[in-house]
Write a protein that holds these residues in place. Structure first.
Motif, mmCIF file in Angstrom:
data_model
loop_
_atom_site.group_PDB
_atom_site.id
_atom_site.type_symbol
_atom_site.label_atom_id
_atom_site.label_comp_id
_atom_site.label_asym_id
_atom_site.label_seq_id
_atom_site.Cartn_x
_atom_site.Cartn_y
_atom_site.Cartn_z
ATOM 1 N N THR A 213 0.271 42.829 0.101
ATOM 2 C CA THR A 213 0.561 44.220 -0.521
ATOM 3 C C THR A 213 -0.679 45.273 -0.874
ATOM 4 O O THR A 213 -0.788 46.291 -0.488
ATOM 5 C CB THR A 213 1.650 44.166 -1.446
ATOM 6 N N LEU A 214 -1.648 44.623 -1.546
ATOM 7 C CA LEU A 214 -2.682 45.445 -2.101
ATOM 8 C C LEU A 214 -3.709 45.704 -0.805
ATOM 9 O O LEU A 214 -4.206 46.725 -0.729
ATOM 10 C CB LEU A 214 -3.683 44.262 -2.728
ATOM 11 N N SER A 215 -3.755 44.921 0.233
ATOM 12 C CA SER A 215 -4.590 45.332 1.526
ATOM 13 C C SER A 215 -3.593 46.529 2.160
ATOM 14 O O SER A 215 -4.294 47.291 2.640
ATOM 15 C CB SER A 215 -4.573 44.145 2.518
ATOM 16 N N LEU A 216 -2.213 46.304 2.247
ATOM 17 C CA LEU A 216 -1.621 47.618 2.795
ATOM 18 C C LEU A 216 -1.790 48.677 2.119
ATOM 19 O O LEU A 216 -1.965 49.837 2.618
ATOM 20 C CB LEU A 216 -0.014 47.116 2.828
ATOM 21 N N CYS A 217 -1.919 48.731 0.752
ATOM 22 C CA CYS A 217 -1.973 49.944 -0.217
ATOM 23 C C CYS A 217 -3.345 50.656 0.249
ATOM 24 O O CYS A 217 -3.371 51.767 0.217
ATOM 25 C CB CYS A 217 -1.804 49.641 -1.700
ATOM 26 N N ASN A 218 -4.293 49.542 0.120
ATOM 27 C CA ASN A 218 -5.713 50.054 0.612
ATOM 28 C C ASN A 218 -5.861 50.907 1.934
ATOM 29 O O ASN A 218 -6.424 52.028 2.171
ATOM 30 C CB ASN A 218 -6.737 49.103 0.330
ATOM 31 N N ARG A 219 -5.055 50.268 2.854
ATOM 32 C CA ARG A 219 -5.228 50.998 4.210
ATOM 33 C C ARG A 219 -4.397 52.230 4.224
ATOM 34 O O ARG A 219 -4.790 53.208 4.542
ATOM 35 C CB ARG A 219 -4.700 49.884 5.305
ATOM 36 N N GLU A 220 -3.324 52.019 3.535
ATOM 37 C CA GLU A 220 -2.321 53.499 3.476
ATOM 38 C C GLU A 220 -3.281 54.535 2.645
ATOM 39 O O GLU A 220 -3.187 55.742 3.020
ATOM 40 C CB GLU A 220 -1.186 53.190 2.932
#
Length: 606
Positions: A213-220
């Protein structure tokens, strides 16, 4: 209770910044009051005030008050107490015997404290008002979040967005975490990319332990920030008028200011030496892809107007232009302005070195006009006309009347006054708001503290100048069959494009550079010699003037260009630049933001 404590900390910290009372509390003082009031270690001591009459402490949990025993306090029957923030319903104040009495209403009781008149009373009133406006009950919050969710599922984003204004939920709660994805959907629907990126930053804080989730938030977050940069110039100017550039990937947006990462900027333009870290900029009102340092933007805009006005006067057939500054009387209402400007153009100085106003003017492009000769003369040969590559002219009605009179009659002289106040786009109240928002910005990103203490934005002293022009009589120009159109094409963001010089013009440019080497000014003797070169190289007076403007603009190197030249000269010490040195120089040029064409120009000058 935990929800309210967390929120109170944010409210109090914001209030301390607003009232400029956010001071670092000495550890010894913290230890003293913690012992005096038995303050638990989990409470954050945010404010401390002590004098001969009382000790006042504010934490994120309560107000602690301890009066000293003296005649006044015994008369008023005041006593020490601890009052929890969430218990306080209201506060009132009154003056008595040159002192201030604050009365708190809490759970059908009243508590009084004695204070000296100061901002502290306003601070406390503000905090309590903010707290009361902020809180709604848990049931109300739950109902609003459920309604927001319903409208988002129905894709009624406008109604859902209106509901967001009715809910104030503590950012540390599970309910707020539930609201975040809904807010992301709402703002994504309206293409508010910056706000969506901010929300993904908040969502990261709830998912520090979840790597996916942390990686997804960074990408978004990055994707939405990139979309914001891509569409930056399409935004209404009021939404991007003021930007602050910093070396951070954190996001911040207030009523006036947007924070941008200096390493990821939109396709916008800055003056020489810029952009700089922790610097605030404001958009040019007509060249809206150009941003100017906010502390002297009015001087930069005046410089821009002066350059265009001089250009118009030359195209209208000016034979002489006289430039002089005007001394203005001090405006008592402008008590936040800087030191008075004392311009003496004849001696090529303004004020005294070290004066605030001297620095403000000399740090702007106006310094070029302070170096200019008081009177410049010309010998126009082309029939008067209005060029098409103008920015200010379509919005300057007095200039249009001047052009009408000049082209329709035998108009021989004119006086015009231009001043920096004519181009100021921020009033005094807006400057105060911007300063308050800057304090909040740099506090939130924990950067630029030194900057904000030393460079608070102020409204500059008005810089005014009078331009007197004399024109060549119309009957002395050769007859032309073409019809002169006095309506300038409205070109908003296109700079003046000068033709590339031929061999003779290149030689003439070299002579101009030589004349400018010593003091950056062409005096009368140098002007006479240049005129001989102009005649020898068969260059028209108009083209010679264009080349001179081009040469003057190129004489001042930016710090980045100076740094590159120094490294280039070091690499040339052996007479040859190796392949490795060339790669290093290319990397340096890229890091300094210097393109290949400019690199070639700089190296050619060595």
């Amino acid at each position: 209770m935990a929800t309210e404590n967390y929120t109170m900390k944010e409210i109090i910290k914001e209030a301390l910044v607003r009232f400029d009372l956010n001071r670092v509390i000495d550890q010894n003082d913290k230890a003293e009051v913690s012992k005096l009031f038995s303050i638990p270690v989990e409470q954050n001591i945010l404010f401390f005030s002590k004098n001969e009459d009382y000790i006042l402490v504010m934490t994120d949990f309560a107000i602690y008050y301890e009066p000293t025993i003296n005649k006044i306090l015994r008369t008023e029957n005041l006593f020490s107490f601890i009052l929890l923030w969430y218990e306080i319903e209201s506060v009132s104040k009154k003056m008595q015997n040159d002192f201030l009495i604050l009365t708190f209403s809490a759970q059908e009781k009243e508590f009084k404290i004695f204070l000296e008149p100061s901002l502290v009373s306003d601070l406390i009133s503000y905090i309590i008002t903010k707290k009361n406006n902020y809180y709604t009950t848990t049931n109300q919050d739950r109902q609003i979040v459920d309604r927001v969710k319903k409208f988002v599922l129905e894709k009624d984003y406008q109604e859902a967005k209106m509901l967001l204004n009715d809910v104030k939920i503590d950012k540390g709660t599970v309910l707020y975490q539930e609201l975040l994805p809904l807010k992301i959907d709402i703002y994504k629907n309206s293409n508010n990319f910056y706000r969506v990126a901010e929300l993904h930053q908040e969502l990261k804080d709830f998912n520090r332990e979840n790597v996916d989730t942390l990686s997804l938030c960074n990408r978004e977050k990055q994707q939405n920030y990139n979309n914001y940069l891509k569409h930056f110039k399409e935004l209404p100017l009021r939404e991007r008028n003021i930007i602050t550039v910093s070396n951070t990937d954190k996001l911040f947006k207030s009523e006036h200011i947007t924070l941008l990462n200096i390493n990821q900027l939109p396709e916008i333009h800055f003056p020489q030496y810029h952009p700089k870290v922790n610097q605030t900029y404001i958009a040019h009102p007509y060249k809206t892809d150009t941003y100017l340092p906010i502390e002297n933007y009015d001087y930069e805009l005046l410089n821009d107007r002066l350059y265009e006005f001089f250009y118009i006067l030359q195209c209208l057939g000016a034979t002489s232009i006289t430039f002089e500054t005007i001394e203005e009387e001090n405006n008592e209402e402008n008590n936040h302005s800087n030191t008075k400007v004392e311009a003496e153009i004849g001696r090529k100085r303004i004020g005294a070195k070290g004066d605030v106003e001297y620095d403000s003017v000399m740090n702007s492009s106006l310094r070029n006009y302070l170096k200019m000769e008081r009177t410049q003369t010309f010998n126009p040969t082309k029939k008067p006309y209005i060029p098409n590559d103008l920015v200010w002219y379509p919005n300057e009605f007095s200039w249009q009347r001047l052009a009408q009179q000049r082209l329709n009659g035998n108009f021989l002289s004119h006086d015009e006054v231009l001043s920096s106040s004519q181009t100021q786009t921020l009033d005094r109240n807006e400057i105060l708001d911007v300063n308050a928002e800057l304090k909040m910005l740099f506090t939130s990103v924990k950067a630029g503290v030194h900057y904000q203490e030393e460079k608070e934005i102020k409204q500059n002293r008005d810089f005014s100048c009078r331009i007197s022009v004399k024109f060549k009589p119309m009957n002395e120009f050769p007859e032309e069959t073409e019809i002169i159109d006095i309506t300038a094409e409205k070109v908003i963001q296109t700079p003046v494009q000068l033709p590339a010089p031929n061999d003779n013009e290149a030689r003439y440019l070299e002579e101009i550079h030589f004349m400018l080497e010593d003091d950056g000014v062409i005096d009368d003797r140098e002007r006479t010699i240049l005129e001989r070169f102009r005649t020898r190289y068969n260059i028209t007076p108009e083209r010679a003037q264009e080349l001179e403007v081009q040469a003057i603009a190129s004489t001042q190197l930016t710090p980045a260009e100076q740094e590159y030249l120094e490294e280039y000269k070091n690499s040339l010490q052996n007479g040859v630049i190796s392949e490795r040195e060339r790669r290093l120089l290319n990397r340096l040029a890229t890091a300094l933001g210097i393109d290949e064409a400019r690199v070639a120009e700089l190296e050619e000058e060595v």
